[in-house]
Design an enzyme around this catalytic site. Sequence first.
Site, PDB file in Angstrom:
ATOM      1  N   ASP A 187       5.946 -10.013 -10.022  1.00  8.84           N
ATOM      2  CA  ASP A 187       5.725 -11.173 -11.007  1.00  8.84           C
ATOM      3  C   ASP A 187       6.844 -12.088 -11.235  1.00  8.84           C
ATOM      4  OD1 ASP A 187       2.822 -10.758 -11.416  1.00  8.84           O
ATOM      5  OD2 ASP A 187       3.017  -9.216 -12.707  1.00  8.84           O
TER       6      ASP A 187
ATOM      7  N   ASP B 121      -3.183 -12.896  -6.790  1.00  8.52           N
ATOM      8  CA  ASP B 121      -2.270 -13.593  -7.738  1.00  8.52           C
ATOM      9  C   ASP B 121      -1.015 -13.798  -7.149  1.00  8.52           C
ATOM     10  OD1 ASP B 121      -4.279 -11.808  -8.778  1.00  8.52           O
ATOM     11  OD2 ASP B 121      -3.482 -11.810 -10.593  1.00  8.52           O
TER      12      ASP B 121
END
Length: 408
Positions: free
Chosen positions: A118, A177
């Site tokens: 992330d 994602d």
Amino acid sequence: MKIKPILPFLLCSAVSFNASAQKNDAKTFGFAAHQTKLLLNETAKAKAAAARPNLFSPRALDGSGNLLIVSPKDWCSGFFAGNLWFLYEYSGDKFWKEQSEPFTVVMEAEKTNGGTHDMGFKLYNSVGNAYRLTHEQKYKDDIIEAAKTLITRFNPTIGSLKSWDNRKEWKFPVIIDNMMNLELLFEATKLSGDSSFYKIAVTHANTTLKNHFRADNSSYHVIDYDPGTGQVAHKQTHQGFADSSAWARGQAWGLYGYTMCYRETGNKIYLQQAEKIAKYIFGNPQMPADLVPYWDYDAAKQGNQPRDASAAAVTASALYELSTYSTNGKAYKKKADKIINSLNKSYQPQPDSARGFLLLHSTGHKPANSEIDVPIIYADYYYLEALLRQKRLADKKPVINAVGTLKN
Ligand code: GLY
């Protein structure tokens, strides 16, 4: 027959359209600034009362309306800094720069945290926006260092960056994602001249394109690979309704990710993929009339379900960019405008409520019974980004303000 002079009429309409667009911008950004001041206060209070000193950035409200704040390790830790930078970008008011900096500086230490994919969400949305708007050398160095850390998660046999570690059901999970983290890599190549970041981003995008998408152009959430052979081991979901379903935010991440990959590479395959995803999203019979999707397109077949305003915000932001590349651009811009109108009209909380968040009705992780139909910080981030993109298009400026000064 006397012909009516049409030019003055057209000019007047254009002027009044622009004036009304400006009025709308001022109203929406005025609301955003007002709410964000409240969220700054609420966050300071929550921090003062927090059990751990490293909790610092707002993430969401729980079902009872309590504010959840997180540490820099959380995947949502960089969004609020980004929101503050967006308000600075819109207003040029130093107040917002001063508010952004402490939330950004805390994120810098995460650049060496290789335990997460992330990095883009965390570092690019905080430090990346800071660099874009200030050109400070330290932020540039952070971006390059963060990219170096992120590529340690790349497996050349698979051709992907690994999303999550230590999942007993999967050996090398890659989630849709993860397309969002590639922007950091493209930027790091531009800033450093080292093409290895770019090459890894392209390889990851190509592998995802090959394995994540179904015949109808919806995407799986998780593809698990065998790290030894590089073969696909499982096609599953984590946050969606079913392995075979179309989780709404996942479709939005894909749309945004391939639009951005086209911007960075000029490869038409990515543009076509973005167009295919848009076709899936807007051709879906489960899409509500206001274009704010239920949390999962297939779950919606079971009857009334919570919406996901965050998926709508990500989609709107992506569509504004896509509208500038695609022959179908006018239609995409119209869809994006419609989403923004819906969010402005029916998803904003009353001023001074929702502890200062900008949008209600997002759904984080429905299967885990977590963050359902609540305000979530990434919805606000992509809403503000979409509003800025909408404004740039109205002002006849390039949709992406990549140059790095407030004047552009
Ligand atoms: N990256 C996690 C999510 O979209 O919820």
